[in-house]
Design a protein around this motif. Structure first.
Motif, PDB file in Angstrom:
ATOM      1  N   LYS A 302       0.720  -1.145   0.035  1.00 14.98           N
ATOM      2  CA  LYS A 302       0.094   0.011  -0.086  1.00 14.98           C
ATOM      3  C   LYS A 302       0.892   1.123   0.118  1.00 14.98           C
ATOM      4  O   LYS A 302       0.638   2.210  -0.779  1.00 14.98           O
ATOM      5  N   GLU A 303       1.864   1.098   0.817  1.00 17.44           N
ATOM      6  CA  GLU A 303       2.929   2.320   0.829  1.00 17.44           C
ATOM      7  C   GLU A 303       3.590   2.408  -0.506  1.00 17.44           C
ATOM      8  O   GLU A 303       3.870   3.626  -1.008  1.00 17.44           O
ATOM      9  N   LEU A 304       3.961   1.457  -1.173  1.00 13.12           N
ATOM     10  CA  LEU A 304       4.615   1.640  -2.378  1.00 13.12           C
ATOM     11  C   LEU A 304       3.757   2.141  -3.607  1.00 13.12           C
ATOM     12  O   LEU A 304       4.064   3.011  -4.217  1.00 13.12           O
ATOM     13  N   LEU A 305       2.476   1.788  -3.543  1.00  9.67           N
ATOM     14  CA  LEU A 305       1.483   2.072  -4.622  1.00  9.67           C
ATOM     15  C   LEU A 305       1.148   3.802  -4.365  1.00  9.67           C
ATOM     16  O   LEU A 305       1.214   4.629  -5.145  1.00  9.67           O
ATOM     17  N   PHE A 326      -1.625   6.286 -19.501  1.00  9.00           N
ATOM     18  CA  PHE A 326      -2.717   5.287 -19.812  1.00  9.00           C
ATOM     19  C   PHE A 326      -2.987   4.613 -18.621  1.00  9.00           C
ATOM     20  O   PHE A 326      -2.176   4.377 -17.867  1.00  9.00           O
ATOM     21  N   GLU A 327      -4.495   4.409 -18.528  1.00  9.35           N
ATOM     22  CA  GLU A 327      -4.629   3.565 -17.687  1.00  9.35           C
ATOM     23  C   GLU A 327      -4.484   1.929 -17.889  1.00  9.35           C
ATOM     24  O   GLU A 327      -4.694   1.445 -19.157  1.00  9.35           O
ATOM     25  N   LEU A 328      -4.142   1.083 -16.899  1.00  9.94           N
ATOM     26  CA  LEU A 328      -3.764  -0.348 -17.245  1.00  9.94           C
ATOM     27  C   LEU A 328      -4.630  -0.985 -18.063  1.00  9.94           C
ATOM     28  O   LEU A 328      -4.665  -1.793 -18.981  1.00  9.94           O
ATOM     29  N   LYS A 329      -6.069  -0.956 -17.728  1.00  6.74           N
ATOM     30  CA  LYS A 329      -7.328  -1.678 -18.341  1.00  6.74           C
ATOM     31  C   LYS A 329      -7.146  -1.326 -19.694  1.00  6.74           C
ATOM     32  O   LYS A 329      -7.841  -1.947 -20.472  1.00  6.74           O
ATOM     33  N   GLU A 402       0.955   1.126 -12.927  1.00  8.09           N
ATOM     34  CA  GLU A 402      -0.104   0.848 -12.235  1.00  8.09           C
ATOM     35  C   GLU A 402      -0.149  -0.704 -11.841  1.00  8.09           C
ATOM     36  O   GLU A 402       0.391  -1.737 -12.756  1.00  8.09           O
ATOM     37  N   SER A 403      -0.474  -0.927 -10.594  1.00  7.36           N
ATOM     38  CA  SER A 403      -0.543  -2.373 -10.012  1.00  7.36           C
ATOM     39  C   SER A 403       1.006  -3.091 -10.483  1.00  7.36           C
ATOM     40  O   SER A 403       0.962  -4.137 -10.790  1.00  7.36           O
TER      41      SER A 403
END
Length: 664
Positions: A302-305, A326-329, A402-403
């Motif tokens: 969580k801290e990393l994100l 861009f968004e990952l999705k 992202e993620s």
């Protein structure tokens, strides 16, 4: 991440338990390859030995130094418990390794050996016929304390069967038992990789060699077995490893993989409690640690994100022409969730997938989670290409983080990479039928790359060093216009007058790297020019920079060396790709080949700048004059008394120590 005193105690307890367990355990390790993740600290490496080009180089070879009359030794750092309880209890072991011996001269050198030794130190003056095992003083002496399985490629003694045999040596270079490999269809020194297994059952030492027979069948032959009590000649704890040597004749002695397993010797029955109590205690401790780690991992993620993402975005947004985020999705949908069917290629930095964004075809690079410097290369590529605009540059569309996914989005190049047309294979290693490139297209590709490099070196507000120019990084659009890509290793110099970038790690691709790179650990405009020169030669000749990866670290085996020899004989046009039809301008090709060799001059001061290169390619200037004979690489290099392109000279300075190869 903060740890409580309880957690600290748990980790200390676990370390103590594991330490006690380790003291009573046997020796086991496995190195399927010797690539980037291999830790040098696991080994004791003598001079003249190294890990390079994906193998143990027991006697390594680099272009700036001779490897004649040298010896090397490479040992695993942890010793192996061979016997105990007054020699009554003996361990058994099994070691499998892949050897590759390649002659550099004809005839070749001496060979290599698998050794068990009391000492990991390389004996002095153990080159030549001594194979790095013993020397003239210790040969035949009990104080040598070494047993070796030799793979001999030279008939150095009258007792030797031939120049292609396996032998078992005890405190001496003279074999107790030996067997010729010729009758098995095996030739040790022809550059073929052979899998060898050495087994010891506490009574017999047995050697197997795996090879392909004349019918193409895989064979594993027992080539030698000797009854021997190793405890009579070796101490209770020994080092395992390899040794090799060269004489006036030379060869490469490589180990491409290595595994070792052994049985355990229980010296003291009173220690039985260790094997009962400690595993139970360790299990309890591990469960406690795992529970604690799960908590901290979730909190850490969580801290990393929350922490890392903004920092990457801030660095990218600082560029003048910040690309779209861009968004990952969106990118998952565009690539079919990175469907393997959409894979275009794979490199050291990551995998590239084809995608469709609206009606526009795109290429999405997915940075490998195994990449040693993935985040750094990601930022370097996005910020570098994102701040540049040039017709010969791959167009960057956007990026995504992202993620824990690092993604870069490019305009799709319909004709793929240049190496596909030169060598007939794609980036997935599949052979493909592709039409040969005409001389006009080849000249246009060379000119396009030259224009882009001149822009990077001289046309930007801040000078950019690409550091990885090669055929697989040259993309071709629908008109076969060259587009330079893959800026993961690129470095921007904050001031245009600075000529070099110093690194802790040598980066680039073997075969394209200038010889001084291995000594200075510097990227310069001249090292970019050298890589461009290699590219020019392979485009004209349709030949890879070297025959295989082991050869690519050797300047003498490269396309550069080959072309220099032909040039010295006045036969340089013999190197032209045979797929080019007869309707070509020989004077034009000769000019380009001469230019390519000039860019690959061993002395960086003698290489032309990219501005001069462009003048030659546009026929505004003649190619640089070259000496009749191939010049030797000498360092430090001497600058000329006068050079027209002074803005691109290499800055002087002290040598930086040799570090790990960063091939891609």
């Amino acid at each position: 991440m903060q740890f409580s005193s309880l957690q600290t105690f748990v980790f200390l307890l676990l370390a103590l338990f594991c330490g006690a367990l380790t003291q009573t355990s046997c020796l086991n390790f496995n190195y399927p390859t010797f690539e980037d993740k291999v830790d040098d600290e696991d080994f004791i490496i003598s001079k003249n030995s190294s890990i390079a080009s994906g193998a143990i180089q027991v006697t390594h070879d680099f272009s700036w130094s001779s490897i004649s009359n040298e010896s090397g030794r490479f040992s695993y750092k942890q010793r192996f418990k061979l016997w105990g309880d007054g020699r009554r209890k003996k361990a058994s072991f099994n070691s499998t390794f892949v050897i590759n011996i390649s002659n550099k001269t004809n005839p070749g050198a001496e060979g290599l050996a698998f050794i068990l030794a009391a000492n990991s130190t390389l004996p002095e003056n153990s080159n030549g016929q001594w194979l790095g095992i013993v020397n003239a003083n210790s040969n035949g002496s009990d104080r040598a304390k070494v047993v070796a399985v030799e793979f001999d490629t030279s008939k150095s003694y009258e007792q030797d069967l031939d120049d292609n045999h396996v032998g078992v040596d005890v405190n001496s270079i003279y074999s107790r038992s030996q067997e010729s490999l010729t009758r098995y269809g095996i030739k040790l020194s022809n550059g073929t990789s052979y899998a060898v297994t050495v087994q010891y059952d506490s009574q017999n030492l047995t050697i197997f060699v795996s090879h392909t027979n004349e019918n193409g069948e895989q064979m594993k032959d027992q080539v030698l077995s000797l009854a021997i009590n190793l405890s009579e000649y070796l101490p209770d704890k020994v080092y395992v490893g390899f040794s090799a040597s060269t004489g006036n004749n030379t060869q490469l002695n490589c180990i491409k993989s290595w595994s070792f397993t052994s049985s355990h010797i229980d010296e003291n029955p009173n220690l039985l409690w260790v094997w009962i109590v400690i595993p139970a205690a360790v299990v309890m401790v591990v469960l406690a640690v795992v529970a604690s780690c799960i908590y901290w991992r979730r909190r850490g993620q969580k801290e990393l994100l929350e922490d890392a993402y903004p920092r990457i975005e801030d660095e990218i947004q600082r560029t003048v022409l910040a690309p779209k985020k861009f968004e990952l999705k969106v990118l998952q949908r565009a690539t079919g969730s990175f469907n393997p069917k959409n894979k275009l290629g794979k490199g050291g930095f990551g995998t590239v997938y084809k995608g469709l964004l609206g009606n526009k075809e795109i290429a999405v690079k997915r940075v490998s989670k195994d990449s040693r410097q993935g985040k750094q290369e990601f930022i370097a590529e996005v910020t570098t290409i994102g701040s540049l605009r040039h017709k010969n540059l791959v167009k960057l569309i956007g990026w995504c983080y992202e993620s824990h996914e690092l993604l870069i989005v490019y305009e799709l190049m319909p004709n793929g990479s240049l190496d596909r047309f030169l060598f007939g294979d794609d980036k997935l290693g599949k052979e493909m039928e592709v039409p040969p490139l005409s001389w006009e297209r080849r000249h246009g590709i060379i000119s396009g790359v030259a224009q882009e490099l001149d822009y990077l070196h001289n046309g930007c507000e801040k000078r950019v060093l690409h550091r990885d120019i090669k055929a697989s990084n040259i993309m071709l659009d629908s008109d076969f216009t060259a587009r330079l890509g893959d800026f993961g290793l690129a470095r921007t110099l904050q001031q245009s007058e600075i000529t070099h970038h110093s690194t802790k790690e040598i980066a680039g691709t073997l075969g394209y790297m200038a010889p001084e790179t291995f000594l200075t650990a510097r990227a310069t405009v001249e090292t970019d020019v050298y890589a461009f020169g290699v590219l020019v030669l392979e485009v004209v000749c349709g030949r890879r920079p070297a025959g295989n990866q082991l050869e690519q670290s050797n300047y003498n085996n490269s396309i550069v060396y080959w072309l220099w020899d032909l040039y010295s004989q006045g036969r340089v046009l013999d190197a032209v790709d045979s797929r080019l039809d007869g309707d070509i301008d020989e004077d034009d090709i000769l000019s380009v080949l001469t230019l390519g060799l000039a860019c690959c001059h061993p002395n960086p001061h003698q290489r032309p700048s990219m501005r001069t290169v462009l003048k030659v390619l546009t026929r505004e200037a003649d190619p640089p004059l070259l000496p009749t004979e191939r010049p030797a690489f000498v360092w430090p290099s001497m600058p000329p008394s006068f050079k027209e392109d002074t803005e691109c000279d290499v800055a002087g300075g002290q040598l930086t120590p040799f570090t790990v190869l960063g091939g891609r």
